[in-house]
Design an enzyme around this catalytic site. Structure first.
Site, PDB file in Angstrom:
ATOM      1  N   ASP A 160     -40.492  30.147-151.676  1.00 45.91           N
ATOM      2  CA  ASP A 160     -40.520  29.018-152.610  1.00 45.91           C
ATOM      3  C   ASP A 160     -39.219  28.221-152.512  1.00 45.91           C
ATOM      4  OD1 ASP A 160     -41.525  27.380-154.548  1.00 45.91           O
ATOM      5  OD2 ASP A 160     -41.234  28.787-156.206  1.00 45.91           O
ATOM      6  N   GLY A 161     -39.330  26.929-152.788  1.00 47.92           N
ATOM      7  CA  GLY A 161     -38.119  26.117-152.919  1.00 47.92           C
ATOM      8  C   GLY A 161     -37.864  25.123-151.796  1.00 47.92           C
ATOM      9  N   ASN A 162     -38.819  24.951-150.903  1.00 53.70           N
ATOM     10  CA  ASN A 162     -38.626  23.970-149.815  1.00 53.70           C
ATOM     11  C   ASN A 162     -38.433  22.561-150.387  1.00 53.70           C
ATOM     12  OD1 ASN A 162     -39.171  26.071-148.119  1.00 53.70           O
ATOM     13  ND2 ASN A 162     -41.205  25.380-147.514  1.00 53.70           N
TER      14      ASN A 162
ATOM     15  N   ARG B 129     -51.736  19.390-153.992  1.00 54.51           N
ATOM     16  CA  ARG B 129     -50.531  18.607-153.667  1.00 54.51           C
ATOM     17  C   ARG B 129     -50.934  17.274-153.042  1.00 54.51           C
ATOM     18  NH1 ARG B 129     -45.504  22.331-152.144  1.00 54.51           N
ATOM     19  NH2 ARG B 129     -45.837  23.819-153.813  1.00 54.51           N
TER      20      ARG B 129
ATOM     21  N   TRP C  86     -35.051  22.184-152.089  1.00 60.31           N
ATOM     22  CA  TRP C  86     -33.997  22.159-151.058  1.00 60.31           C
ATOM     23  C   TRP C  86     -33.868  20.744-150.496  1.00 60.31           C
ATOM     24  CZ3 TRP C  86     -33.586  20.798-145.974  1.00 60.31           C
ATOM     25  CH2 TRP C  86     -32.482  21.277-145.262  1.00 60.31           C
TER      26      TRP C  86
ATOM     27  N   ARG D 186     -39.923  16.052-148.799  1.00 61.44           N
ATOM     28  CA  ARG D 186     -40.409  17.425-148.967  1.00 61.44           C
ATOM     29  C   ARG D 186     -40.800  18.032-147.625  1.00 61.44           C
ATOM     30  NH1 ARG D 186     -41.645  19.254-153.771  1.00 61.44           N
ATOM     31  NH2 ARG D 186     -43.314  20.565-152.958  1.00 61.44           N
TER      32      ARG D 186
ATOM     33  N   ASN E  86     -52.483  25.069-153.667  1.00 66.36           N
ATOM     34  CA  ASN E  86     -51.687  24.075-152.926  1.00 66.36           C
ATOM     35  C   ASN E  86     -52.496  22.865-152.456  1.00 66.36           C
ATOM     36  OD1 ASN E  86     -49.468  26.544-151.374  1.00 66.36           O
ATOM     37  ND2 ASN E  86     -49.178  25.314-153.204  1.00 66.36           N
ATOM     38  N   TRP E  87     -53.850  22.969-152.468  1.00 62.87           N
ATOM     39  CA  TRP E  87     -54.663  21.802-152.068  1.00 62.87           C
ATOM     40  C   TRP E  87     -54.442  20.631-153.011  1.00 62.87           C
ATOM     41  CZ3 TRP E  87     -56.437  22.112-147.368  1.00 62.87           C
ATOM     42  CH2 TRP E  87     -56.883  23.323-146.847  1.00 62.87           C
TER      43      TRP E  87
ATOM     44  N   SER F 174     -47.784  33.887-159.134  1.00 62.64           N
ATOM     45  CA  SER F 174     -48.517  32.749-158.564  1.00 62.64           C
ATOM     46  C   SER F 174     -49.787  33.179-157.816  1.00 62.64           C
ATOM     47  CB  SER F 174     -47.601  31.931-157.643  1.00 62.64           C
ATOM     48  OG  SER F 174     -46.505  31.440-158.350  1.00 62.64           O
TER      49      SER F 174
ATOM     50  N   ARG G  41     -39.208  36.985-153.800  1.00 57.87           N
ATOM     51  CA  ARG G  41     -39.528  35.600-154.160  1.00 57.87           C
ATOM     52  C   ARG G  41     -38.239  34.802-154.199  1.00 57.87           C
ATOM     53  NH1 ARG G  41     -44.028  32.709-157.811  1.00 57.87           N
ATOM     54  NH2 ARG G  41     -43.335  30.642-157.249  1.00 57.87           N
TER      55      ARG G  41
HETATM   56  C1  FPP Z   1     -43.015  26.434-151.390  1.00 53.38           C
HETATM   57  O1  FPP Z   1     -42.042  25.432-151.499  1.00 53.38           O
HETATM   58  C2  FPP Z   1     -43.510  26.529-150.063  1.00 53.38           C
HETATM   59  C3  FPP Z   1     -44.812  26.282-149.680  1.00 53.38           C
HETATM   60  C4  FPP Z   1     -45.862  25.888-150.610  1.00 53.38           C
HETATM   61  C5  FPP Z   1     -45.235  26.401-148.312  1.00 53.38           C
HETATM   62  C6  FPP Z   1     -44.505  27.408-147.490  1.00 53.38           C
HETATM   63  C7  FPP Z   1     -44.584  26.959-146.113  1.00 53.38           C
HETATM   64  C8  FPP Z   1     -43.625  27.061-145.167  1.00 53.38           C
HETATM   65  C9  FPP Z   1     -42.356  27.757-145.376  1.00 53.38           C
HETATM   66  C10 FPP Z   1     -43.833  26.432-143.848  1.00 53.38           C
HETATM   67  C11 FPP Z   1     -45.046  26.857-143.110  1.00 53.38           C
HETATM   68  C12 FPP Z   1     -45.254  28.313-143.059  1.00 53.38           C
HETATM   69  C13 FPP Z   1     -45.406  29.053-141.941  1.00 53.38           C
HETATM   70  C14 FPP Z   1     -45.718  30.496-142.040  1.00 53.38           C
HETATM   71  C15 FPP Z   1     -45.280  28.486-140.594  1.00 53.38           C
HETATM   72  P1  FPP Z   1     -42.343  24.246-152.503  1.00 53.38           P
HETATM   73  O2  FPP Z   1     -42.810  23.083-151.721  1.00 53.38           O
HETATM   74  O3  FPP Z   1     -43.283  24.698-153.571  1.00 53.38           O
HETATM   75  O4  FPP Z   1     -40.917  23.990-153.084  1.00 53.38           O
HETATM   76  P2  FPP Z   1     -40.577  23.461-154.558  1.00 53.38           P
HETATM   77  O5  FPP Z   1     -41.113  24.490-155.512  1.00 53.38           O
HETATM   78  O6  FPP Z   1     -39.084  23.423-154.534  1.00 53.38           O
HETATM   79  O7  FPP Z   1     -41.201  22.117-154.691  1.00 53.38           O
END
Ligand code: FPP
Length: 255
Positions: A32-34, A83, A37, A45, A80-81, A208, A200
């Site tokens: 979590d957290g992409n 989004r 970041w 994003r 996640n769909w 989740s 996590r």
């Molecule tokens: C959560 O961060 C991350 C995801 C929903 C997707 C995870 C996917 C990857 C790391 C890339 C693809 C995976 C593989 C295995 C190749 P978020 O977007 O919910 O972050 P936020 O909570 O800070 O918005």
């Protein structure tokens, strides 16, 4: 949380400190957290997800090196769909790209790819690449890399229940056969040990809808670090912390 002494150690020292006799047999990660970041750096994003893939590579390699038998990564949930469409499309593209780029490495490291979740709803290119990679790596006997894609713990339990009802109706099983072991065999994760350790990132304190049945006795490691910043060092710290835990499985352990 890691003690001060542990966090002062180098990555190599942490890795060497891992006790091979007490390894978690299955590590599951909610990455979590992409998004956060990326936001912190005024990036999109998508750039966060791209950076997140670098962490995926590092943690898969680290898992192979320390000989974790099964690593499950929560890559895409049923929720996640909802989004924005562009983000979903990019995540799907990134997945295909990842599978294509990593196949050679999976073969070199003897990694077998698996997936859990309803893959029938994935876009064709993702499903095709996924099935191709699962087929190509099918005979590999090293670590199992298990990707949760279009995964929902509730749906997994409901599907298992429906399959059990069908087998009951067909007379294949009787009421007395329905126990925890049999139920586990109807889940996507049949044949895999339940996770011993759940990691996590980004500090959220929730499951989740992830592996709801299988995480019953898992030890949790929650870190405020955002997934793109999660490194081998934190991963080794999580394993070391796991190795200090006294797992009671609901029992009392006499001193
Ligand atoms: C959560 O961060 C991350 C995801 C929903 C997707 C995870 C996917 C990857 C790391 C890339 C693809 C995976 C593989 C295995 C190749 P978020 O977007 O919910 O972050 P936020 O909570 O800070 O918005």
């Amino acid at each position: 949380m890691p003690s001060k002494n542990v966090s002062l150690k180098t990555e190599e020292e942490l890795k060497q400190a891992i006790n091979q006799e007490k390894l978690p047999q299955h590590v599951a990660i909610i990455m979590d957290g992409n998004g956060r970041w990326a936001k912190k750096r005024l990036l999109t994003r998508v750039m966060g997800h791209r950076e997140g893939i670098k962490s995926v590579r590092a943690i898969v390699e680290a898992s192979v090196e320390v000989k974790i038998p099964v690593l499950t990564l929560y890559a895409f949930s049923v929720e996640n769909w909802s989004r924005p469409k562009w983000e979903v499309n990019t995540l799907m593209k990134l997945l295909v790209e990842y599978l294509r780029k990593e196949l050679a490495k999976m073969m070199n490291h003897n990694i077998r790819l698996m997936s859990i979740g309803d893959d029938s709803k994935l876009p064709d290119p993702v499903r095709d690449e996924l099935h191709y990679t699962i087929g190509q790596t099918g005979q590999n006997k090293g670590m199992i890399l298990n990707l949760a894609l279009n995964y929902s713990g509730h749906q997994e339990i409901l599907e298992a229940t429906k399959k059990i009802a069908i087998d009951f109706k067909k007379g294949k099983i009787q009421e007395k056969d329905i126990n925890e072991e049999l139920f586990s065999q109807y889940l996507f994760t049949h044949g895999l040990p339940d996770p011993d350790l759940l990691i996590r990132t980004s500090g959220e304190m929730r499951l989740s809808n992830f592996l709801l049945w299988q995480l019953a006795y898992a030890e949790f490691w929650i870190t405020p670090i955002l997934w793109p910043d999660f490194s081998r060092k934190e991963f080794y710290q999580a394993i070391l912390s796991y190795q200090t835990r006294q797992r009671r499985f609901g029992r009392v352990i006499e001193e």
